[in-house]
Design a protein around this motif. Structure first.
Motif, short mmCIF file in Angstrom:
data_model
loop_
_atom_site.label_atom_id
_atom_site.label_comp_id
_atom_site.label_asym_id
_atom_site.label_seq_id
_atom_site.Cartn_x
_atom_site.Cartn_y
_atom_site.Cartn_z
N ARG A 242 0.81 -1.23 0.00
CA ARG A 242 0.00 0.00 0.00
C ARG A 242 0.83 1.27 0.00
O ARG A 242 0.45 2.26 -0.60
N ILE B 17 -2.50 -10.05 1.38
CA ILE B 17 -3.47 -10.23 0.29
C ILE B 17 -4.10 -8.88 -0.09
O ILE B 17 -4.27 -8.57 -1.27
N GLU B 18 -4.39 -8.06 0.92
CA GLU B 18 -4.92 -6.71 0.63
C GLU B 18 -3.91 -5.90 -0.17
O GLU B 18 -4.27 -5.20 -1.12
N GLN C 212 -3.98 -6.94 -3.67
CA GLN C 212 -5.16 -6.45 -4.39
C GLN C 212 -5.04 -4.96 -4.73
O GLN C 212 -5.44 -4.51 -5.79
N GLN D 118 -2.73 -4.62 -7.62
CA GLN D 118 -3.47 -5.01 -8.82
C GLN D 118 -4.38 -3.87 -9.29
O GLN D 118 -4.42 -3.54 -10.46
N GLU D 119 -5.08 -3.24 -8.33
CA GLU D 119 -5.96 -2.11 -8.68
C GLU D 119 -5.17 -0.99 -9.33
O GLU D 119 -5.65 -0.32 -10.24
N VAL E 85 -3.24 -15.85 -2.04
CA VAL E 85 -3.03 -14.58 -2.74
C VAL E 85 -3.18 -14.81 -4.24
O VAL E 85 -3.75 -13.97 -4.96
N ALA F 66 -6.78 -14.90 -5.05
CA ALA F 66 -7.48 -13.63 -4.86
C ALA F 66 -7.23 -12.64 -6.00
O ALA F 66 -7.85 -11.57 -6.04
N LEU F 67 -6.29 -12.96 -6.90
CA LEU F 67 -5.89 -11.98 -7.92
C LEU F 67 -6.27 -12.42 -9.33
O LEU F 67 -6.32 -13.61 -9.62
N GLU F 68 -6.47 -11.42 -10.20
CA GLU F 68 -6.68 -11.67 -11.63
C GLU F 68 -5.34 -11.66 -12.37
O GLU F 68 -5.24 -12.13 -13.50
N THR G 260 0.82 -14.37 -10.08
CA THR G 260 1.82 -14.30 -9.02
C THR G 260 3.01 -15.16 -9.46
O THR G 260 2.83 -16.18 -10.13
#
Ligand code: KIV
Length: 273
Positions: free
Chosen positions: A119, A166-167, A170, A173-174, A193, A196-198, A201
């Motif tokens: 982040r 994981i956040e 994401q 990714q965003e 993870v 959870a992703l498109e 990894t």
């Protein structure tokens, strides 16, 4: 053909894609040999500090040093996507400076850059993408965090820290990263993870379920003098082979066996006169 960042972004195993294979390289011969081995990506990792420059950490590497190695790798013209690590402090201080540093790596021949952190890196990731520079993320045991981690320790071992990872993935990714390296986490975290992703990894010490795997050239080939980490599989033991070849050369020179007549240039007619 060199895979582009948008093509790599689509390489999800759950959608039927083959796992991504990435290996580090730091110079022209390394890049040429690794490419001939059929890798999808070459990472000019800041592990160059450890395996080529003999340093304990990656914290002393400059953008100029990384550019030097990226240029050497790019000189192989191997037709493989080159990811260049952004060195520590080259993307932490100022966003504009970070873009200039990433651009230096791209101008040296990289196709994309990789940076560590979640982040806290959102602004810099956005700025790099605004400058049209593809970005790969790196989460988990991020070696540039060695001092705050208190060593090279497996990360995301608690439920809370696994959720944060994981956040972070994401959020990256965003922002638009095209893939994320997940390093040094329990397999279940690597698996979650990835689910959870498109975006893909690429794991190193993250278990079998990531969308790809990466290893360091010197670990894979048995060229280090350190005990390999748990996650390393050593496919060759080139260190002793190199030492043996050099010791045979030394013995031949000392015995007067090298060079022989075939290994010397012929003497032109009349030169003896
Ligand atoms: O620098 C490096 O080699 C890396 C890999 C360990 C992923 O970042």
């Amino acid at each position: 053909m060199t895979l582009s960042a948008p093509t790599i972004r689509l390489r999800k195993r759950r959608n039927g894609a083959d796992p991504l294979v990435m290996v580090t390289a730091y110079d022209e011969p390394g890049a040429r040999l690794v490419a001939a081995g059929g890798v999808d990506l070459i990472l000019v990792g800041d592990s160059v500090a450890n395996v080529m420059l003999g340093q304990e950490t990656t914290l002393n590497l400059s953008v100029e040093q990384m550019s030097h190695h990226v240029r050497a790798v790019a000189a192989a013209r191997a037709g493989v996507h080159i990811v260049a690590d952004m060195p520590w402090l080259s993307y932490h201080v100022d966003v504009a400076e970070s873009v200039r540093n990433a651009a230096a790596l791209i101008r040296s021949g990289a196709d994309s850059v990789k940076l560590e952190g979640g982040r806290v890196r959102r602004d810099v990731v956005r700025a790099l993408l605004d400058a049209q520079i593809p970005v790969m993320g790196h989460l988990g045991l991020t070696p540039q965090s060695v001092l705050t981690f208190g060593g090279f320790k497996v990360q995301a071992k608690t439920l809370e820290s696994a959720k944060l990872l994981i956040e972070d993935a994401q959020l990256l990714q965003e922002e638009g990263v095209f893939a994320i390296v997940i390093e040094g986490v329990p397999s279940v975290v690597g698996s979650h993870v990835t689910a959870a992703l498109e975006i893909p990894t690429i794991g190193i010490g993250a278990g079998p379920d990531t969308d790809g795997q990466v290893l360091v050239f010197h670990d894979l080939l048995g060229l280090t003098n350190r005990a390999p980490a748990k996650f390393v599989r050593q496919y060759a033991n080139l260190g002793p082979a190199i030492t043996e070849a050099v010791s045979q050369f030394a013995a031949d020179v000392r015995r007067g066996d090298f060079p022989n007549a075939d290994e010397a240039y012929a003497n032109p007619e009349g030169l003896f006169d």
